[in-house]
Motif scaffolding. Structure first.
Motif, PDB file in Angstrom:
ATOM      1  N   UNK A  47       0.841  -1.202   0.000  1.00  0.00           N
ATOM      2  CA  UNK A  47       0.000   0.000   0.000  1.00  0.00           C
ATOM      3  C   UNK A  47       0.874   1.250   0.000  1.00  0.00           C
ATOM      4  N   UNK A  48       1.988   1.203   0.739  1.00  0.00           N
ATOM      5  CA  UNK A  48       2.905   2.338   0.777  1.00  0.00           C
ATOM      6  C   UNK A  48       3.495   2.635  -0.588  1.00  0.00           C
ATOM      7  N   UNK A  49       3.801   1.581  -1.335  1.00  0.00           N
ATOM      8  CA  UNK A  49       4.297   1.771  -2.701  1.00  0.00           C
ATOM      9  C   UNK A  49       3.266   2.517  -3.544  1.00  0.00           C
ATOM     10  N   UNK A  50       2.002   2.116  -3.425  1.00  0.00           N
ATOM     11  CA  UNK A  50       0.945   2.787  -4.191  1.00  0.00           C
ATOM     12  C   UNK A  50       0.761   4.234  -3.732  1.00  0.00           C
ATOM     13  N   UNK A  51       0.877   4.458  -2.417  1.00  0.00           N
ATOM     14  CA  UNK A  51       0.736   5.818  -1.881  1.00  0.00           C
ATOM     15  C   UNK A  51       1.887   6.699  -2.355  1.00  0.00           C
TER      16      UNK A  51
ATOM     17  N   UNK B  20       3.531   6.361  -5.000  1.00  0.00           N
ATOM     18  CA  UNK B  20       3.440   6.555  -6.446  1.00  0.00           C
ATOM     19  C   UNK B  20       2.265   7.434  -6.854  1.00  0.00           C
ATOM     20  N   UNK B  21       1.089   7.210  -6.268  1.00  0.00           N
ATOM     21  CA  UNK B  21      -0.124   7.906  -6.709  1.00  0.00           C
ATOM     22  C   UNK B  21      -0.583   9.016  -5.762  1.00  0.00           C
ATOM     23  N   UNK B  22       0.046   9.133  -4.600  1.00  0.00           N
ATOM     24  CA  UNK B  22      -0.359  10.150  -3.648  1.00  0.00           C
ATOM     25  C   UNK B  22      -1.396   9.633  -2.672  1.00  0.00           C
ATOM     26  N   UNK B  23      -1.566  10.325  -1.546  1.00  0.00           N
ATOM     27  CA  UNK B  23      -2.440   9.818  -0.487  1.00  0.00           C
ATOM     28  C   UNK B  23      -3.935  10.011  -0.727  1.00  0.00           C
TER      29      UNK B  23
ATOM     30  N   UNK C  27      -0.490   6.223   4.922  1.00  0.00           N
ATOM     31  CA  UNK C  27      -0.505   7.487   4.188  1.00  0.00           C
ATOM     32  C   UNK C  27      -0.324   8.678   5.121  1.00  0.00           C
ATOM     33  N   UNK C  28      -0.974   8.647   6.268  1.00  0.00           N
ATOM     34  CA  UNK C  28      -0.906   9.773   7.202  1.00  0.00           C
ATOM     35  C   UNK C  28       0.481   9.915   7.810  1.00  0.00           C
TER      36      UNK C  28
ATOM     37  N   UNK D  60      -2.195  15.686   0.264  1.00  0.00           N
ATOM     38  CA  UNK D  60      -1.271  15.576  -0.867  1.00  0.00           C
ATOM     39  C   UNK D  60       0.149  15.474  -0.333  1.00  0.00           C
ATOM     40  N   UNK D  61       1.028  14.866  -1.115  1.00  0.00           N
ATOM     41  CA  UNK D  61       2.445  14.780  -0.754  1.00  0.00           C
ATOM     42  C   UNK D  61       3.170  16.038  -1.219  1.00  0.00           C
TER      43      UNK D  61
END
Length: 424
Positions: free
Chosen positions: A76-80, A82-85, A129-130, A196-197
């Motif tokens: 999930x962290x990889x997806x976050x 890459x695509x943002x939170x 994500x947080x 957002x990151x």
């Protein structure tokens, strides 16, 4: 100048309002998933009273929740990363709502376990994500930022302990699952829209951080080959085990010692011992995260780990001796929670100090799976108690693990981390 270049320029230096705003949005999302873990203990006995499935079987749902909440975070962290939170947290708000709705109608262990898995997946994304966002936005105050974010998860259920307990008593645990589940999910979705990151160059690394940080970003593959990572992982499991046992078993322990309903008065406030303990524990478990995170920014991560882990070990041992006294049960359980919650600020900060910001969510996600590993030991507490006829072995093992981890922080982790940073 093109619109694109104007956008990049506008984001070259994030304002303090932007940084703190992102932190607050993440904290609110964390508060909304706190009950999934910390409110669970309130539901164990009512579910068992209705269906007679046995506490050990019901607690498997807690284990499934923690395992799915933690072991999937690296992916999930990889997806976050890459695509943002935003998109990931929005979808997860729906999942955590659905999980408690299913709990409200679950008439079999299979449904209870399914809901736990769905809730764990959603909570894991929101948590990762947080925390990851906080680590990226605050390289200058990483311990404090991670601690404040983790505090939302640790203390978020404090305000709802009494309302949930009252709703369970008046309307049944099913109503509490349903209405709190829907409300929590909706609020997560709303605030996720603002997450957002940071853009490249928007947040600068501190010129002279109080805690030494790496000068380059390490990929997840590099991290898995790094010895300090596995030392941190082992310590995380050891300290997490004691705390998770307390989280999941606090109500059954109070019930077995026949002190759960006994009134306790502190500073003019009188509540049943269990309700008082749960309320204070949630507050202290939240307060300790930014507190110890801030302390670690000042005196170093490992020094802070030693102090906190040792205090928890002593607190668990003392709780073993005095748990039959309702007043001491409240006070000592508070100490245990205060000394336990800091792992969720110290370990992410240490991990990012050592391995960099770019893959912070993924790298800490891998370390965070240690919580899932620790959760596998939670059901064993019931087995151990049944085999020995008391909670003695559970308390002694949990205390010993914390004390060992305290000394590992100074004698093993610190020299390994310093050598790794020197080579970086």
């Amino acid at each position: 100048m093109t619109i694109a270049s104007e956008s990049v320029g506008a984001r070259a230096h994030a304002s303090e309002a932007t940084r703190w705003g992102q932190l607050v949005f993440g904290i609110i999302c964390m508060v909304m998933i706190a009950n999934l873990q910390y409110g669970w203990t309130l539901f164990v006995n009512p579910i068992d009273d209705k269906y007679q499935w046995g506490r050990a079987a019901i607690q498997v749902a807690f284990t499934i929740f923690v395992v799915t909440e933690t072991w999937l975070v690296p992916f999930e962290g990889y997806l976050i990363d890459r695509f943002g939170p935003k998109i990931m947290v929005c979808g997860s708000g729906f999942l955590v709502a659905i999980a408690w709705v299913i709990n409200s109608v679950a008439d079999s262990l299979a449904l209870l376990y399914l809901a736990a898995a769905i809730g764990g997946i959603g909570a894991g994304v929101i948590y990762g994500a947080s925390v990851g966002n906080a680590l990226k936005w605050f390289p200058d105050r990483r311990g404090l930022a991670a601690g404040l974010t983790a505090a939302g998860f640790g203390a978020g259920s404090a305000l709802t302990v009494v309302p949930i307990a009252n709703m369970i008593q008046s309307g049944g645990y099913e109503a509490a699952f349903l209405w709190f589940g829907i409300g929590q999910g909706i609020i997560v979705i709303i605030f996720a829209m603002f997450l957002r990151a940071p853009q490249a160059g928007e947040v600068k690394a501190p010129a002279a951080p109080a805690v030494q940080q790496t000068q380059r970003d390490h990929s997840p593959t590099e991290v898995l080959r790094s010895a300090p990572f596995w030392v941190m992982y082992a310590m995380f499991v050891m300290v997490g085990t004691g705390g998770l046992m307390a989280v999941a078993q606090l109500a059954p322990i109070a019930r077995d010692f026949k002190i759960d309903s006994m009134p306790v008065s502190i500073i003019g406030l009188t509540l049943p011992a269990l309700t008082f303990a749960l309320t204070i524990d949630r507050v202290l478990n939240g307060v300790c995260r930014p507190f110890f995170g801030w302390v670690s920014d000042q005196i170093g991560r490992e020094n802070t780990m030693f102090i906190a882990f040792l205090a928890e070990g002593i607190g668990i041992y003392a709780l073993y001796h005095y748990a039959t006294d309702p007043f001491m049960f409240v006070i000592l359980s508070g100490l245990v929670f205060f000394a336990w919650g800091e792992i969720y600020s110290l370990f992410p900060a240490t991990c990012t100090d050592l391995y960099g910001r770019k893959f912070a969510t993924t790298n800490y996600g891998m370390l965070y799976t240690a919580k899932g590993t620790a959760s596998l030991l939670v059901p064993l507490a019931n087995v151990l108690t049944a085999a020995t006829g008391s909670w003695t072995a559970v308390f002694l093992v949990a205390a010993a693990l914390n004390i060992i981890a305290a000394f590992m922080a100074l004698l093993v982790l610190r020299p390994m981390r310093l050598r790794a940073l020197g080579q970086g």
